[in-house]
Write a protein that holds these residues in place. Structure first.
Motif: not given
Lengths: 113, 115
Positions: A15-21
């Motif tokens: 939780e709180g992470a930056i996600v890249s898809l």
């Protein structure tokens, strides 16, 4: 070569992470780029769309298109457990009154509390 | 109430049986679609319909047939089900001319298992 390619994951982040898809596509003529979100046991729903190159922001979500490299991305800032879902990129293309929508296979994201 | 509904939500059937999946929508859209979703293969278009009299095959129509009974109803039939038709099936609608990106509105899906 497939029209749209997407890494299926799964992707697990705290939780709180930056996600890249990300997705890549093959046809340089594509103009619209979409991201759908699909929760478990639900149908996909449109999350965001972009036209041509550039960025589009909506709250914690940013969609980015790089037409020079035929690469589209979805960034999620401050990820939440409620963001846990499968994310599908999608590209409409066609003419003559009908646009076929080609979907990526989807990336399954889990955000761990 | 949901705008696009599908029945049944889950179905288990045996090889060789005929089965019908039904879709209804209250969005007033003319265009309706049937997709199947498989792990590793994503969403693939089976059939689509522009109106009651205009039905077209998608990329994987073999083994399937459809009927557009009314603007709001679009059903998918498997005449003789086989195990590799086990999948998650989605009905979708879109407006026309609507958006330039042909936004699809999906139902909740039907999970079909063919034994």
């Amino acid at each position: 070569q497939k029209e749209v390619e997407q890494d299926p994951g799964p992707l697990s982040v705290p939780e709180g992470a930056i996600v890249s898809l990300n997705c890549t596509y093959s046809n340089s003529a594509f103009q619209y780029f979409m991201w759908y979100r699909q929760y478990s046991r639900k149908g996909p729903e449109l999350l965001m769309y972009t036209y041509s190159s550039g960025n589009k922001e909506d709250g914690r979500f940013t969609a980015q298109v790089d037409k020079s490299s035929k690469y589209i991305s979805l960034f999620i800032r401050d990820s939440q457990p409620s963001d846990s879902a499968t994310y599908l990129c999608a590209i409409p293309a066609g003419s003559g009154g009908y646009q076929k929508v080609t979907f990526g296979i989807g990336t399954k994201l889990q955000v761990i509390p | 109430d949901a705008d696009v509904t599908q029945t049944p939500r889950n179905r288990i059937t045996k090889t060789g049986k005929r089965i019908m999946l039904e879709c209804s929508q209250t969005k007033g859209h003319d265009r309706m679609y049937w997709y199947r979703q498989d792990p590793g293969l994503g969403l693939r278009l089976i059939y689509y319909s522009f109106d009651v009299k205009d039905i077209n095959k998608g990329e994987i129509s073999d083994g399937y047939s459809v009927s557009r009974q009314a603007q709001a109803k679009f059903s998918l039939s498997l005449e003789s089900a086989i195990p590799n038709q086990t999948a998650l099936y989605f009905c979708a609608t879109s407006d026309y001319p609507g958006t330039s990106y042909n936004e699809q509105f999906f139902g909740p899906g039907t999970r079909l298992t063919v034994l």
